[in-house]
Scaffold this motif. Structure first.
Motif, PDB file in Angstrom:
ATOM      1  N   GLU A   1      25.271  19.056  35.469  1.00  0.00           N
ATOM      2  CA  GLU A   1      24.339  20.182  35.399  1.00  0.00           C
ATOM      3  C   GLU A   1      24.929  21.374  36.147  1.00  0.00           C
ATOM      4  OE1 GLU A   1      20.534  18.636  36.419  1.00  0.00           O
ATOM      5  OE2 GLU A   1      19.615  20.626  36.247  1.00  0.00           O
ATOM      6  N   ALA A   2      25.604  21.093  37.263  1.00  0.00           N
ATOM      7  CA  ALA A   2      26.204  22.156  38.062  1.00  0.00           C
ATOM      8  C   ALA A   2      27.241  22.917  37.248  1.00  0.00           C
ATOM      9  CB  ALA A   2      26.842  21.566  39.318  1.00  0.00           C
ATOM     10  N   ALA A   3      28.053  22.168  36.503  1.00  0.00           N
ATOM     11  CA  ALA A   3      29.102  22.813  35.706  1.00  0.00           C
ATOM     12  C   ALA A   3      28.473  23.751  34.675  1.00  0.00           C
ATOM     13  CB  ALA A   3      29.960  21.755  35.027  1.00  0.00           C
ATOM     14  N   GLN A   4      27.363  23.311  34.088  1.00  0.00           N
ATOM     15  CA  GLN A   4      26.690  24.174  33.110  1.00  0.00           C
ATOM     16  C   GLN A   4      26.187  25.452  33.766  1.00  0.00           C
ATOM     17  OE1 GLN A   4      23.629  21.651  31.558  1.00  0.00           O
ATOM     18  NE2 GLN A   4      25.031  20.521  30.223  1.00  0.00           N
ATOM     19  N   ARG A   5      25.634  25.282  34.964  1.00  0.00           N
ATOM     20  CA  ARG A   5      25.111  26.444  35.681  1.00  0.00           C
ATOM     21  C   ARG A   5      26.224  27.413  36.058  1.00  0.00           C
ATOM     22  NH1 ARG A   5      20.432  26.410  39.998  1.00  0.00           N
ATOM     23  NH2 ARG A   5      18.858  25.219  38.881  1.00  0.00           N
ATOM     24  N   VAL A   6      27.359  26.863  36.481  1.00  0.00           N
ATOM     25  CA  VAL A   6      28.491  27.706  36.857  1.00  0.00           C
ATOM     26  C   VAL A   6      28.928  28.530  35.650  1.00  0.00           C
ATOM     27  CG1 VAL A   6      30.905  27.706  37.537  1.00  0.00           C
ATOM     28  CG2 VAL A   6      29.283  26.200  38.707  1.00  0.00           C
ATOM     29  N   ARG A   7      29.012  27.861  34.474  1.00  0.00           N
ATOM     30  CA  ARG A   7      29.440  28.582  33.277  1.00  0.00           C
ATOM     31  C   ARG A   7      28.420  29.653  32.898  1.00  0.00           C
ATOM     32  NH1 ARG A   7      31.806  23.465  31.948  1.00  0.00           N
ATOM     33  NH2 ARG A   7      33.978  23.779  32.572  1.00  0.00           N
ATOM     34  N   ALA A   8      27.142  29.311  33.079  1.00  0.00           N
ATOM     35  CA  ALA A   8      26.101  30.295  32.754  1.00  0.00           C
ATOM     36  C   ALA A   8      26.224  31.513  33.675  1.00  0.00           C
ATOM     37  CB  ALA A   8      24.723  29.660  32.899  1.00  0.00           C
ATOM     38  N   ALA A   9      26.479  31.257  34.966  1.00  0.00           N
ATOM     39  CA  ALA A   9      26.589  32.368  35.924  1.00  0.00           C
ATOM     40  C   ALA A   9      27.806  33.229  35.612  1.00  0.00           C
ATOM     41  CB  ALA A   9      26.674  31.823  37.349  1.00  0.00           C
ATOM     42  N   LEU A  10      28.934  32.561  35.290  1.00  0.00           N
ATOM     43  CA  LEU A  10      30.149  33.312  34.950  1.00  0.00           C
ATOM     44  C   LEU A  10      29.923  34.132  33.679  1.00  0.00           C
ATOM     45  CD1 LEU A  10      32.922  30.672  35.748  1.00  0.00           C
ATOM     46  CD2 LEU A  10      32.612  32.897  36.866  1.00  0.00           C
ATOM     47  N   ASP A  11      29.178  33.556  32.755  1.00  0.00           N
ATOM     48  CA  ASP A  11      28.900  34.233  31.503  1.00  0.00           C
ATOM     49  C   ASP A  11      28.062  35.484  31.759  1.00  0.00           C
ATOM     50  OD1 ASP A  11      28.996  34.418  28.680  1.00  0.00           O
ATOM     51  OD2 ASP A  11      26.893  33.783  28.618  1.00  0.00           O
ATOM     52  N   LYS A  12      27.096  35.337  32.672  1.00  0.00           N
ATOM     53  CA  LYS A  12      26.194  36.451  32.947  1.00  0.00           C
ATOM     54  C   LYS A  12      26.932  37.655  33.536  1.00  0.00           C
ATOM     55  CE  LYS A  12      22.013  35.304  33.405  1.00  0.00           C
ATOM     56  NZ  LYS A  12      20.880  34.548  33.929  1.00  0.00           N
ATOM     57  N   VAL A  13      27.979  37.409  34.299  1.00  0.00           N
ATOM     58  CA  VAL A  13      28.730  38.532  34.878  1.00  0.00           C
ATOM     59  C   VAL A  13      29.957  38.872  34.024  1.00  0.00           C
ATOM     60  CG1 VAL A  13      27.953  38.051  37.215  1.00  0.00           C
ATOM     61  CG2 VAL A  13      30.108  37.060  36.406  1.00  0.00           C
ATOM     62  N   GLY A  14      30.068  38.228  32.856  1.00  0.00           N
ATOM     63  CA  GLY A  14      31.139  38.577  31.923  1.00  0.00           C
ATOM     64  C   GLY A  14      32.500  38.026  32.298  1.00  0.00           C
ATOM     65  N   LEU A  15      32.509  36.857  32.965  1.00  0.00           N
ATOM     66  CA  LEU A  15      33.796  36.282  33.369  1.00  0.00           C
ATOM     67  C   LEU A  15      34.042  34.913  32.745  1.00  0.00           C
ATOM     68  CD1 LEU A  15      34.058  37.036  37.216  1.00  0.00           C
ATOM     69  CD2 LEU A  15      35.406  38.046  35.375  1.00  0.00           C
ATOM     70  N   SER A  16      33.309  34.631  31.646  1.00  0.00           N
ATOM     71  CA  SER A  16      33.407  33.254  31.134  1.00  0.00           C
ATOM     72  C   SER A  16      34.815  32.916  30.651  1.00  0.00           C
ATOM     73  CB  SER A  16      32.378  33.032  30.031  1.00  0.00           C
ATOM     74  OG  SER A  16      32.358  34.129  29.161  1.00  0.00           O
TER      75      SER A  16
ATOM     76  N   SER B   1      40.905  41.601  38.721  1.00  0.00           N
ATOM     77  CA  SER B   1      40.852  42.985  39.190  1.00  0.00           C
ATOM     78  C   SER B   1      39.743  43.120  40.224  1.00  0.00           C
ATOM     79  CB  SER B   1      40.566  43.911  38.004  1.00  0.00           C
ATOM     80  OG  SER B   1      39.240  43.704  37.573  1.00  0.00           O
ATOM     81  N   GLY B   2      39.696  44.284  40.900  1.00  0.00           N
ATOM     82  CA  GLY B   2      38.667  44.496  41.914  1.00  0.00           C
ATOM     83  C   GLY B   2      37.263  44.306  41.362  1.00  0.00           C
ATOM     84  N   GLY B   3      37.022  44.852  40.178  1.00  0.00           N
ATOM     85  CA  GLY B   3      35.704  44.732  39.568  1.00  0.00           C
ATOM     86  C   GLY B   3      35.376  43.293  39.220  1.00  0.00           C
ATOM     87  N   GLU B   4      36.401  42.589  38.728  1.00  0.00           N
ATOM     88  CA  GLU B   4      36.184  41.185  38.365  1.00  0.00           C
ATOM     89  C   GLU B   4      35.901  40.342  39.608  1.00  0.00           C
ATOM     90  OE1 GLU B   4      38.771  40.460  34.314  1.00  0.00           O
ATOM     91  OE2 GLU B   4      39.859  40.678  36.200  1.00  0.00           O
ATOM     92  N   GLN B   5      36.616  40.656  40.692  1.00  0.00           N
ATOM     93  CA  GLN B   5      36.374  39.923  41.936  1.00  0.00           C
ATOM     94  C   GLN B   5      34.934  40.140  42.407  1.00  0.00           C
ATOM     95  OE1 GLN B   5      39.244  40.646  45.007  1.00  0.00           O
ATOM     96  NE2 GLN B   5      40.971  40.005  43.747  1.00  0.00           N
ATOM     97  N   GLN B   6      34.478  41.393  42.285  1.00  0.00           N
ATOM     98  CA  GLN B   6      33.110  41.683  42.704  1.00  0.00           C
ATOM     99  C   GLN B   6      32.104  40.922  41.840  1.00  0.00           C
ATOM    100  OE1 GLN B   6      31.114  42.227  45.127  1.00  0.00           O
ATOM    101  NE2 GLN B   6      32.030  44.209  45.599  1.00  0.00           N
ATOM    102  N   ARG B   7      32.398  40.866  40.548  1.00  0.00           N
ATOM    103  CA  ARG B   7      31.482  40.151  39.661  1.00  0.00           C
ATOM    104  C   ARG B   7      31.511  38.646  39.931  1.00  0.00           C
ATOM    105  NH1 ARG B   7      32.797  42.080  33.815  1.00  0.00           N
ATOM    106  NH2 ARG B   7      34.853  42.476  34.681  1.00  0.00           N
ATOM    107  N   LEU B   8      32.696  38.158  40.323  1.00  0.00           N
ATOM    108  CA  LEU B   8      32.807  36.741  40.681  1.00  0.00           C
ATOM    109  C   LEU B   8      31.944  36.455  41.916  1.00  0.00           C
ATOM    110  CD1 LEU B   8      34.110  34.006  40.193  1.00  0.00           C
ATOM    111  CD2 LEU B   8      36.047  34.730  41.584  1.00  0.00           C
ATOM    112  N   ALA B   9      31.998  37.379  42.885  1.00  0.00           N
ATOM    113  CA  ALA B   9      31.193  37.207  44.094  1.00  0.00           C
ATOM    114  C   ALA B   9      29.705  37.202  43.740  1.00  0.00           C
ATOM    115  CB  ALA B   9      31.502  38.319  45.095  1.00  0.00           C
ATOM    116  N   ILE B  10      29.332  38.005  42.761  1.00  0.00           N
ATOM    117  CA  ILE B  10      27.924  38.036  42.349  1.00  0.00           C
ATOM    118  C   ILE B  10      27.550  36.720  41.666  1.00  0.00           C
ATOM    119  CG2 ILE B  10      26.239  39.177  40.856  1.00  0.00           C
ATOM    120  CD1 ILE B  10      27.864  41.779  41.249  1.00  0.00           C
ATOM    121  N   ALA B  11      28.453  36.223  40.823  1.00  0.00           N
ATOM    122  CA  ALA B  11      28.180  34.953  40.145  1.00  0.00           C
ATOM    123  C   ALA B  11      27.951  33.848  41.182  1.00  0.00           C
ATOM    124  CB  ALA B  11      29.352  34.587  39.224  1.00  0.00           C
TER     125      ALA B  11
END
Lengths: 215, 299
Positions: free
Chosen positions: A113-128, A139-149
């Motif tokens: 279930e955790a793996a699904q959630r991780v993918r969903a979070a990455l998807d939401k910030v556009g890093l899937s 990139s800097g923006g991607e790192q920031q989005r990763l931190a948000i995920a």
């Protein structure tokens, strides 16, 4: 959701980072904390997550006075809060997926279930598509989005972000701001320390100056 | 329960990953721990072999009673009946002087010497097996036996058993001292390695804490790291000791054969091996605990 009651924070040897701060943040609200550099924005956020403890007054999160919490109780408070740090604090020896997985490993979430959630979070910030990438490859923006995920993967009711759009170009900053607004729309209380207030039109603003809240 | 298991599994995997991420360092750590453990473990192995050697030789102590050379057979018979009446003597074996002479003559080296003598130089003798084999009890009995009429000499042949016992005791103490010292050394090694690990993973520790990790969650991979270090070092020690045993087997067997004994040097048994590994793993774990107590709160 959050209530500050005459809160002050003094660092030794006598520097007042915050003095006599009182305010409330309602559930599902989006609030900006703005002010010049050194006004006490970061300190204010750190008090909420009990990374720092107030030297006066009460900080209530969900009705709980967090400045009086025992050390052993801190993890359970922090699990209810998503945090995006000013310096992101990504782990550079783990890939994007593993970075986002960390909060769920900490809480002992069932793995599949955790793996699904991780993918969903990455998807939401556009890093899937970048889940295998190490943070240095982003990139800097991607790192920031990763931190948000990573901050939202545990689906917290409260999201704190410290200067999430600093060091980003205008387009990327707008993109990051949009992600926060989306979370707020689905019911997450969001508190953002920023001096780029114009990225979040319509949000209530708390203005700090030299550790004091302006009316 | 499954979540708990999964978290421990994750911690073990992380610890292994950290060990594997610096293979040269890890190998050197294991070698250092292994050599430190091999000394007491090797001593223990030699001791176990010495014990089994002592066990296979007839370790039943006897008392020999020699009559005066001019005592006649009647005197000897009287002594024999007195000896047999005693409760503290289990068995009395009479060795007539003629028999002793015949046995000694059977030795080719001695025959010429004995034949050169005018009379039988050997007295009648008794070999006694005693009920109480403790050295002090035998000593007391010997003193009493010396009072018997026409008894010339009483000899305790428990002396060599006592010597061997003393030697083994010394060996045991040496192994113990060595074990304690090098265990402390192992704890120190684990302590400083874990300290470096804590420094290396400072960011991870900080971030985990901010994300709501309990102290237990943060400590776990480091504890397993210490445990794996100890266990790996134990395996290295076991291999070193085993290799040394196989290598020493032939020359030591040769040496022992010169004393009319047989010894095939045995590698550590299952029990000793399991003990060694458990002990090593435990010490690694302990070093990690102490180290974390020192270094984690500060970070």
């Amino acid at each position: 959701m959050i209530r500050f009651d005459r809160v002050s924070k003094r660092y030794p040897p006598g520097v007042d980072a915050l003095s006599d701060i009182s305010f409330e943040v309602a559930e599902r609200e989006m609030v900006l904390v703005s002010g010049h550099s050194g006004a006490g924005k970061s300190t204010l956020l750190k008090l909420i997550a009990a990374v720092e403890k107030s030297t006066g007054g009460a900080v209530l999160v969900g009705g709980q006075n967090v400045s009086g919490l025992a050390r052993a109780a801190l993890p359970y408070l922090r699990r209810r809060i998503g945090m995006v740090f000013q310096d992101q604090k990504l782990l550079f020896d783990r890939n994007a997926f593993e970075n986002v997985m960390l909060p769920l490993s900490i809480t002992g979430f069932p793995r599949r279930e955790a793996a699904q959630r991780v993918r969903a979070a990455l998807d939401k910030v556009g890093l899937s598509s970048r889940e295998k990438a190490l943070p240095v490859m982003l990139s800097g923006g991607e790192q920031q989005r990763l931190a948000i995920a990573r901050a939202v993967v545990g689906r917290p009711k409260l999201l704190l972000a410290d200067e999430p759009t600093a060091h980003l170009d205008a387009d990327t900053a707008a993109d990051v701001a949009r992600i926060f607004k989306e979370f707020n729309h689905v019911g997450v209380t969001v508190l953002i320390a920023t001096y780029a207030g114009d990225l979040f039109p319509g949000a209530r603003r708390l203005q700090l100056e030299h550790g004091k809240l302006l009316p | 329960m499954t979540a708990w298991l999964a978290q421990h599994g994750d911690a073990v995997r992380l610890a292994m990953r950290r060990l594997a991420s610096a293979p040269v360092n890890s190998l050197l750590y294991l070698l250092a721990i292994g050599v430190a453990l091999a000394l007491p473990a090797g001593g223990q192995m030699l001791l176990a072999n010495a014990l089994s050697l002592a066990g296979t030789t007839s370790a039943v102590p006897h008392i020999s009673v020699f009559m005066a050379a001019n005592a006649d057979r009647g005197m000897a018979a009287e002594i024999e009946s007195r000896l047999k009446k005693r409760g503290d003597i289990k068995r009395v074996q009479f060795l007539p002087r003629e028999e002793t002479l015949a046995r000694m003559k059977a030795n080719p080296g001695l025959r010429d010497v004995i034949e050169a003598l005018a009379a039988n130089p050997f007295p009648d003798a008794f070999v006694l097996a005693v009920a109480d084999e403790r050295p002090e009890a035998m000593e007391r009995l010997a003193v009493e036996l010396r009072q018997l009429p026409r008894v010339e000499h009483v000899q305790l042949d428990s002396a060599w058993v006592r010597r061997l016992d003393a030697l083994l005791q010394l060996g045991r103490t040496a192994v113990l001292v060595l074990g304690v010292l090098l265990s402390a050394g192992l704890i120190a090694i684990s302590f400083s390695i874990i300290r470096m690990q804590v420094l290396t993973h400072r960011t991870e520790i900080e971030v985990s804490g901010l994300l709501g990790a309990t102290d237990g969650f943060i400590r776990r991979p480091f504890l397993y790291y210490g445990l794996l270090l100890g266990l790996g070092g134990g395996i290295v020690a076991w291999l070193l000791v085993g290799a040394a045993a196989l290598w020493l087997r032939a020359p030591l067997g040769e040496l022992v054969r010169l004393y009319d004994l047989t010894l095939v040097l045995q590698t550590p048994g299952t029990r000793d091996s399991a003990l060694l590994l458990a002990f090593a793993a435990g010490l690694g774990w302990l070093g990690a605990i102490i180290s974390l107590q020192q270094h984690l709160r500060k970070s």
